[in-house]
Design an enzyme around this catalytic site. Structure first.
Site, PDB file in Angstrom:
ATOM      1  N   GLU A  45       0.806  -1.225   0.000  1.00 53.62           N
ATOM      2  CA  GLU A  45       0.000   0.000   0.000  1.00 53.62           C
ATOM      3  C   GLU A  45       0.841   1.278   0.000  1.00 53.62           C
ATOM      4  OE1 GLU A  45      -2.179  -1.223   3.480  1.00 53.62           O
ATOM      5  OE2 GLU A  45      -3.987  -1.499   2.281  1.00 53.62           O
ATOM      6  N   LYS A  52       5.757  -1.406   2.056  1.00 53.15           N
ATOM      7  CA  LYS A  52       5.134  -1.743   3.334  1.00 53.15           C
ATOM      8  C   LYS A  52       5.135  -3.250   3.509  1.00 53.15           C
ATOM      9  CE  LYS A  52       0.722  -1.158   5.798  1.00 53.15           C
ATOM     10  NZ  LYS A  52      -0.665  -0.639   5.691  1.00 53.15           N
TER      11      LYS A  52
END
Length: 817
Positions: free
Chosen positions: A493, A626
């Site tokens: 993300e 991430k």
């Protein structure tokens, strides 16, 4: 410490939120956080109760914008129980002088116990023992037993047992500026001498929630009741006041049994009436506990998984415990999905994401009926997914990134960065890959269970409609003779766009493209295995044309996958031997982040996205993830299956591709998601047992140690919890249910000498598997109704095992050092 006990010594207000989440009790229908019964939502404590799939929608003003959010609803609080001595202050651990304090969660029986001694301002010492359960036997019941022992005083003891419908959703600090008033209490009262009740209604979804509580007090060994005083009553709250004279050394026990019903429940006339009747007629605490403990015994029998590592085993048990409190046999009759943060708090607003990708593999081989019901949650939302696809100008079904009550997209348009205090555009709705997760689970469920009826009636329709969507999402580039997928987000993300492009989204995300090929191939396989009459009927009903099926085939052979040569690798040339899979088109052109400098400056950089935004920068500019979504491919697909896809696409494959790609992205990942360490533990299991175990332990302890600094208090990370158990089961133990054969390809870290577990597989209720230091054994429990199974072990012929028989083989491979 026992592998079945989570214990805390001492009262620590700063840790109370984490303890409340981890000590949540539930049964798949509703759950209650482990808050003290006398507490209120005051910044230290947060007593929350959540009912599966009970959502409400509200509009909030954020700056110059009005935003609409749907949230899981904090239901009326059944817990309140307070006491005081001689008209003094009501007991509070924050105000009293605590002489001892311990809280214990018994995982085996599902009981939360609190033991404390305190001294008040007048020198009176009192011992308190509390036991609590949320019944796994009767999904509508919960109970609290409080025993109060005056050690050095005699006098008047007052007890107030209440129900509180004035609660709001305020359990997540970054949401507190939003409207959280989801409940509207509409009635409360008493029924007989010992039952109080309260009913509230959600303000927009109009779901009624009723709670009733029966409170009884006994002294010593007799049945003497205290004196029932006037009801303590105000709109939205009701209490029963009981007073009794007590003597030093003589205990007083207060038993509170609560019942919770909603207007959606079956076989009732009205939810408040049902709650009153169930509370009044319920058995006492000990009898409820006996039935509750038996229900847990049955669950643990089917969840048996044992490793010879005490600490890891205890947390694995904790993870299974919380999974089964969120989705259990009581969930089967509900229209509920898997909330990413369980029924343990209000983070992510109780929404359903893609976390079922990590949850269902465990359930499929233990509780296939639960897995089936969770897949039906998705099937019932096919109309909404079809509508979303049509609105985007595409065929098939586009499942939302965040799902709630009715299947529309619930992803917020704005999100708050607590580091900067700024509300920012949220583009995570572009994570189209949630549909790929649904299709993946449909097919794996069919493979493991052999449930052809489910596939024909429900699964095939979902799988085909998802395939249609991704086939339509792919566009053909004549210059490349390849199909591309543009303008999406992958599971990582941190990248929702390009630094030089105004519109959000990235192109040719490797995870999305390769899993699209996998789904298209499974769609073709589904059409092949369906009975002809059902295939024709289904294609007619969803208007699936032969041209679309031909496109499935074409896209599955011409999808684009990007590769690049890492810095320091061999010189570019026709030999692909030094290439890695590129996370998305252009990823390798982004700047390298100075990881060492950011770690020196900030220490913990898991949420690098927030750090960079607060600096006026963006992770879109960097090769920083991430959670590296390329590695998710190795998590979901065996190496042979990935090789088959790449070769089918016409790309070269060499055995070094996977380890090269793993090494490249490991150096560029901040692990901002609890799922990241889980995936790393999985992909390293075939090459580096020590590092795999290190990442496994990090995932195990993510919630127990609150590694993400405050997120656990808002709700546990259910996907990571289920994923740790699944990692032991499918990765370390090497269980694969692909095709018609149960495959066992173990890779045990050196830290594990013994591993034992039990599966349900293709109609067999008991397939026992055990690994020792040098041998493995598979035993099929006697079952005359189920057929023999085939078991495959690397390097040996396929073995057929009949019910009641076993097979023992040397374990020459499958151990990492």
């Amino acid at each position: 410490m026992s592998r079945w006990l989570l214990g805390y010594d001492g009262y620590d207000p700063a840790a109370e939120g984490v303890r409340e989440a981890l000590c949540t009790l539930g049964n798949g229908f509703f759950a209650t956080r482990g808050a003290a019964p006398e507490s209120t939502a005051d910044g230290t404590h947060y007593p929350g109760t959540y009912v599966a799939a009970v959502y409400n929608r509200l509009v909030s003003d954020v700056g110059d914008h009005s935003v609409e959010n749907e949230d899981i609803v904090n239901a009326p609080n059944w817990l309140p129980l307070a006491f005081r001595i001689g008209g003094g202050d009501w007991f509070s651990p924050d105000a009293a002088t605590l002489l001892s304090y311990r809280q214990e969660l018994d995982l085996r029986r599902g009981v939360l116990t609190r033991l404390l001694r305190y001294r008040d301002g007048d020198g009176r010492t009192t011992r308190v023992t509390q036991r609590r359960l949320v019944s796994m036997d009767d999904p509508h019941l919960a109970a609290l037993e409080t025993t109060i022992l005056p050690e050095n005083w005699s006098g008047r003891l007052e007890v107030r047992s209440g129900l509180d419908g004035r609660v709001t959703n305020a359990g997540v600090s970054r949401y507190r500026d939003l409207n959280g008033s989801h409940l509207q209490p509409d009635a409360e009262g008493a029924a007989g001498d010992d039952v109080i009740w309260l009913r509230a209604r959600t303000v927009s979804s109009r779901i009624e929630i009723a709670v009733a509580a029966r409170t009884r007090l006994t002294t010593g060994r007799g049945e003497e009741k205290g004196q029932v005083g006037e009801l303590s009553r105000e709109p939205g709250r009701i209490g029963h006041d009981i007073a009794v004279d007590v003597r030093a050394g003589t205990p007083v026990t207060v038993e509170k049994v609560a019942a919770l019903f909603t207007s959606r429940d079956r076989a009732i006339t009205e939810c408040a009436e049902a709650a009153r009747a169930r509370a009044a007629g319920a058995a006492g605490f000990d009898a409820l506990l006996e039935r509750h403990a038996l229900a847990w015994q049955h669950l643990w029998r089917r969840c048996r998984i044992s490793i010879d590592h005490e600490d890891a085993q205890r947390i694995l048990n904790l993870h299974m415990f919380h999974l089964l409190q969120t989705v259990s046999g009581h969930t089967v009759d509900l229209d509920a999905g898997v909330p990413a943060r369980g029924l343990h708090g209000e983070a992510y607003r109780g929404h359903v994401f893609w976390d079922e990708l990590f949850v269902l593999p465990f359930l499929i081989v233990r509780f296939p009926e639960i897995a089936r019901s969770l897949l039906l949650y998705r099937w019932r939302r096919l109309p909404a997914a079809r509508q979303a696809a049509r609105a985007a100008g595409l065929p098939g079904a586009m499942y939302p990134w965040q799902s709630g009550g009715d299947g529309r997209e619930e992803t917020q348009r704005l999100h708050l960065n607590p580091n900067s205090g700024r509300w920012l555009p949220d583009n995570s709705r572009l994570q189209r890959h949630v549909g790929l997760a649904v299709a993946y689970n449909v097919w794996r469920f069919y493979e493991a269970t052999g449930d052809a009826d489910f596939l024909a009636e429900f699964g095939a329709e979902m799988l085909l409609e998802i395939a249609r969507f991704f086939s339509g999402l792919a566009t053909y580039d004549r210059t490349l003779d390849r199909y591309e997928i543009r303008g999406v987000m992958g599971p990582d993300e941190y990248h929702d766009g390009y630094p030089d492009r105004a519109e959000p989204g990235i192109d040719d995300n490797a995870y999305t493209n390769i899993m699209t090929v996998w789904v298209l191939r499974r769609a073709l396989a589904t059409l092949a295995v369906l009975p002809e009459y059902r295939r024709v009927e289904l294609m007619e009903r969803i208007a699936l044309q032969r041209e679309e099926v031909s496109r499935f085939e074409d896209v599955s052979r011409k999808m684009r996958v990007v590769f690049h040569r890492p810095p320091g690798g061999p010189d570019p040339g026709p030999d692909p031997g030094g290439d890695v899979i590129t996370q998305f088109e252009g990823y390798d052109k982004l700047a390298e982040l100075d990881w060492a400098a950011y770690r020196r400056r900030y220490g913990d950089i898991r949420r690098l996205d927030r750090i960079l935004e607060a600096e006026g920068d963006s992770p879109n500019a960097y090769q920083a993830s991430k959670q590296a979504d390329v590695l998710m491919l190795f998590y979901l697909l065996p190496a042979e299956e990935l090789e088959d896809i790449l070769v089918r696409l016409g790309y070269p494959y060499d055995p070094g591709l996977i380890p090269r790609t793993i090494a490249y992205y490991m150096a560029r990942t901040s692990h901002g998601s609890t799922l990241s360490a889980l995936v790393h533990a999985w992909v390293l299991a075939r090459s580096d047992g020590e590092d795999s175990w290190r990442f496994f332990l990090e995932t195990l302890n993510a919630d127990v140690d609150d590694l993400q600094r405050g997120t656990t208090a808002e709700g546990v990370h259910l996907g990571a919890m289920a994923g740790t158990v699944d990692l032991v089961q499918r990765c370390y133990a090497g269980v694969e249910t692909h095709g018609e054969v149960l495959r066992l390809n173990p890779r045990l870290p050196a830290m594990i000498n013994e591993l034992r577990f039990e599966l349900r597989y293709r109609g067999h209720w008991g397939v026992d598997v055990s690994y020792g230091r040098d041998r493995m054994r598979v035993r099929l429990r006697p079952d005359g109704a189920a057929p023999a199974i085939q078991v495959a072990v690397p390097g040996r012929d396929i073995v057929t095992i009949q019910p009641g028989e076993s097979c023992e083989l040397p374990l020459t491979e499958g151990r990492l050092h």
